[in-house]
Design a protein around this motif. Structure first.
Motif, short mmCIF file in Angstrom:
data_model
loop_
_atom_site.label_atom_id
_atom_site.label_comp_id
_atom_site.label_asym_id
_atom_site.label_seq_id
_atom_site.Cartn_x
_atom_site.Cartn_y
_atom_site.Cartn_z
N PHE A 218 0.85 -1.19 0.02
CA PHE A 218 0.12 0.02 -0.06
C PHE A 218 0.59 1.48 -0.10
O PHE A 218 1.86 1.37 0.60
N ALA A 219 0.53 2.33 -0.73
CA ALA A 219 1.22 3.61 -0.74
C ALA A 219 1.15 4.24 0.28
O ALA A 219 -0.22 4.65 0.98
N ARG A 220 2.14 4.70 1.13
CA ARG A 220 2.09 5.42 2.25
C ARG A 220 2.89 6.79 2.14
O ARG A 220 2.83 7.47 3.16
N ASN A 221 3.74 6.87 1.18
CA ASN A 221 4.55 8.16 1.19
C ASN A 221 4.72 8.49 -0.12
O ASN A 221 4.49 8.16 -1.28
N TYR A 222 4.96 10.03 -0.27
CA TYR A 222 5.34 10.68 -1.64
C TYR A 222 6.84 10.54 -1.65
O TYR A 222 7.65 10.72 -0.75
N TYR A 223 7.33 10.24 -2.95
CA TYR A 223 8.98 9.95 -3.12
C TYR A 223 9.14 11.13 -4.16
O TYR A 223 8.76 11.19 -5.24
N GLN A 224 10.29 11.57 -3.91
CA GLN A 224 11.14 12.55 -4.86
C GLN A 224 12.33 12.40 -4.95
O GLN A 224 13.06 12.49 -3.85
N VAL A 225 13.13 12.23 -6.14
CA VAL A 225 14.64 11.94 -6.17
C VAL A 225 15.46 13.28 -5.83
O VAL A 225 15.11 14.34 -6.56
#
Length: 198
Positions: free
Chosen positions: A29-36
């Motif tokens: 399940f998606a729990r976070n926003y990710y950015q490189v």
């Protein structure tokens, strides 16, 4: 995508992943926003024959894995570091609050998701009906015009291996190698030190 100062303001954390380390797996399940911040990330699946299909590759300042955050579903693919990478991680609740308080960022996220949907539709169409040379050039032009916004001939270095291109476009790696050589002869791409430029 989201300015780093804003991510820090909303208490995003930085985490470093080693090459080939999994960030999240298909079915979670998606729990976070990710950015490189630094590095390169790929999202991929494997079919029943263990053949990899690359859904997308993401670079500095790009985000990945957002759609499941908005519709509360499981990830449809894995996310893995192609090289050592540092990523901003913002919990879902704080991400929502950031968007609610920053309408211009919300619009940019929506625009980015729309571009990815458009790209997926184009690639699906290419895979089903077009010649390898057309598929490859369409993919390169998407990178050049929509992702990196480069102008001029041979200004974009394609930072994908032949294997990655084949995994994205549903082609055999031998076909990709042969087709890129043909495209060089036609003046569509340039090859220098085994790197392809469009």
């Amino acid at each position: 995508m989201i300015p780093e100062t804003l991510l820090i303001e909303y208490n995003a954390t930085l985490k470093t992943f080693d090459k080939d380390e999994i960030i999240f797996s298909e079915g979670e399940f998606a729990r976070n926003y990710y950015q490189v911040k630094h590095g390169i990330i790929k999202m991929n699946n494997f079919n029943d024959d263990a053949k990899e299909f690359i859904q997308g590759i993401f670079y500095k300042r790009q985000s990945f894995g957002e759609p499941p955050l908005f519709i509360d579903v499981k990830y449809p693919a894995n996310a893995t570091a192609i090289e050592k990478s540092t990523i901003y991680i913002l919990p879902k609740e704080k991400f929502y609050k950031l968007l609610q308080n920053n309408k211009e960022v919300h619009f940019k996220i929506t625009e980015s998701l729309a571009k990815r949907l458009y790209y997926k539709a184009i690639i699906a169409s290419e895979i089903s009906s077009q010649e390898p040379s057309h598929r490859i050039l369409r993919f390169f032009d998407y990178l050049k015009n929509d992702v990196f916004k480069q102008e001029g001939k041979f200004t974009l270095k394609i930072n994908y291996t032949r294997q990655q291109i084949s995994d994205i476009l549903g082609l055999r790696v031998e076909t990709v190698i042969r087709t890129i050589k043909q495209l060089e002869k036609q003046g569509e791409v340039k090859i220098e030190n085994r790197k392809v430029y469009r």
